[in-house]
Design a protein around this motif. Structure first.
Motif, short mmCIF file in Angstrom:
data_model
loop_
_atom_site.label_atom_id
_atom_site.label_comp_id
_atom_site.label_asym_id
_atom_site.label_seq_id
_atom_site.Cartn_x
_atom_site.Cartn_y
_atom_site.Cartn_z
N PHE A 215 0.83 -1.21 0.00
CA PHE A 215 0.00 0.00 0.00
C PHE A 215 0.87 1.26 0.00
CE2 PHE A 215 -3.66 -2.54 0.48
CZ PHE A 215 -4.80 -1.74 0.46
N ARG A 216 1.90 1.27 0.81
CA ARG A 216 2.76 2.46 0.89
C ARG A 216 3.54 2.69 -0.40
NH1 ARG A 216 4.67 1.99 7.14
NH2 ARG A 216 2.84 3.04 8.01
N SER A 217 3.76 1.64 -1.17
CA SER A 217 4.45 1.84 -2.46
C SER A 217 3.56 2.59 -3.44
CB SER A 217 4.87 0.49 -3.05
OG SER A 217 3.76 -0.22 -3.58
N VAL A 218 2.26 2.64 -3.17
CA VAL A 218 1.30 3.36 -4.01
C VAL A 218 1.11 4.79 -3.53
CG1 VAL A 218 -1.14 3.42 -4.70
CG2 VAL A 218 0.11 1.25 -4.71
N SER A 219 1.05 4.99 -2.21
CA SER A 219 0.81 6.33 -1.67
C SER A 219 1.31 6.43 -0.24
CB SER A 219 -0.70 6.65 -1.70
OG SER A 219 -0.95 7.89 -1.06
N ASP A 220 1.86 7.60 0.08
CA ASP A 220 2.31 7.84 1.46
C ASP A 220 1.17 8.38 2.33
OD1 ASP A 220 2.05 10.42 0.49
OD2 ASP A 220 4.11 11.01 0.93
N ARG A 221 -0.02 8.44 1.79
CA ARG A 221 -1.19 8.92 2.56
C ARG A 221 -1.78 7.84 3.45
NH1 ARG A 221 -4.90 9.85 -1.72
NH2 ARG A 221 -6.39 10.44 -0.14
N PHE A 222 -1.44 6.58 3.20
CA PHE A 222 -2.03 5.49 3.97
C PHE A 222 -1.49 5.43 5.40
CE2 PHE A 222 -2.62 3.70 -0.38
CZ PHE A 222 -4.01 3.61 -0.34
N ARG A 223 -2.40 5.16 6.33
CA ARG A 223 -2.07 4.92 7.73
C ARG A 223 -2.72 3.60 8.11
NH1 ARG A 223 0.46 8.43 6.06
NH2 ARG A 223 0.93 10.45 6.94
N PHE A 224 -2.05 2.80 8.94
CA PHE A 224 -2.49 1.43 9.20
C PHE A 224 -2.76 1.16 10.67
CE2 PHE A 224 -0.23 1.61 5.30
CZ PHE A 224 -1.06 0.91 4.45
N GLU A 225 -3.88 0.47 10.88
CA GLU A 225 -4.26 0.06 12.24
C GLU A 225 -3.95 -1.41 12.44
OE1 GLU A 225 -8.08 -0.50 15.23
OE2 GLU A 225 -8.46 0.04 13.15
N TRP A 226 -3.31 -1.70 13.54
CA TRP A 226 -3.12 -3.07 14.03
C TRP A 226 -4.19 -3.27 15.08
CZ3 TRP A 226 -1.25 -4.73 18.96
CH2 TRP A 226 -0.86 -6.06 19.03
N ASN A 227 -5.05 -4.25 14.89
CA ASN A 227 -6.27 -4.35 15.67
C ASN A 227 -6.39 -5.71 16.32
OD1 ASN A 227 -9.27 -5.37 15.53
ND2 ASN A 227 -9.35 -3.16 15.86
N VAL A 228 -6.40 -5.70 17.65
CA VAL A 228 -6.52 -6.91 18.45
C VAL A 228 -7.95 -7.03 18.97
CG1 VAL A 228 -5.78 -5.79 20.59
CG2 VAL A 228 -5.36 -8.23 20.28
N ASN A 229 -8.38 -8.23 19.25
CA ASN A 229 -9.69 -8.45 19.85
C ASN A 229 -9.53 -8.63 21.36
OD1 ASN A 229 -12.61 -9.11 19.69
ND2 ASN A 229 -11.90 -11.05 20.51
N MET A 230 -10.41 -7.99 22.12
CA MET A 230 -10.39 -8.15 23.57
C MET A 230 -11.10 -9.45 23.93
SD MET A 230 -11.78 -5.57 26.46
CE MET A 230 -13.18 -6.32 27.27
#
Length: 152
Positions: free
Chosen positions: A107-122
């Motif tokens: 994704f970052r190779s396409v655009s530097d606008r992307f931000r990523f969430e690492w999401n765990v389940n409680m």
């Protein structure tokens, strides 16, 4: 906004979902499946970079949606510490981490606008989340899914 994940083609072309969400005039926090629901080898293949071209196709489409937004937030591999999604990390922690990194790097190779969430389940964890952290270079937001049930 969720995109489809029945197969690799749907992950790579979230056009229908973009059209659905284009009716609102606000940014969308996207949930993009790390791997499709019906491919048992998918996590290992993704960890080895086999599907990076699919990720890049999805990234190009999502980057084109609302180009006026400074950032495009993406959640992938959510609730990885459970056993109900095909990207479950239980017993496959390294594969999950490497697949997550391949996704982010694509994704970052396409655009530097992307931000990523690492999401765990409680709760109901099948693995130690710390063993599944892809590292600060690949994670911008740490999130948690939890479900409130009155019986608890």
């Amino acid at each position: 906004g969720f995109t489809g994940g029945i197969g690799w083609a749907e992950i790579g072309d979230p056009g229908w979902f973009i059209e659905l969400w284009s009716r609102i005039d606000r940014p969308v926090f996207w949930s993009v499946p790390l791997v499709p629901a019906r491919d048992r080898r998918a996590l290992d293949d993704a960890a080895n970079g086999i599907h990076n071209a699919v990720y890049k196709r999805a990234a190009r489409k999502l980057a084109a949606f609302r180009p006026q937004d400074d950032r495009v937030f993406i959640r992938t591999g959510w609730e990885f510490n459970g056993d109900w999604f095909p990207w479950s990390a239980a017993g496959r922690e390294r594969a999950f981490v490497n697949a997550f990194r391949q996704f982010v790097d694509s994704f970052r190779s396409v655009s530097d606008r992307f931000r990523f969430e690492w999401n765990v389940n409680m709760g109901a964890s099948k693995t130690d989340p710390e063993r599944c952290y892809p590292g600060d270079a690949h994670v911008d937001v740490v999130g948690m899914d939890f479900y409130w049930h009155l019986q608890y």
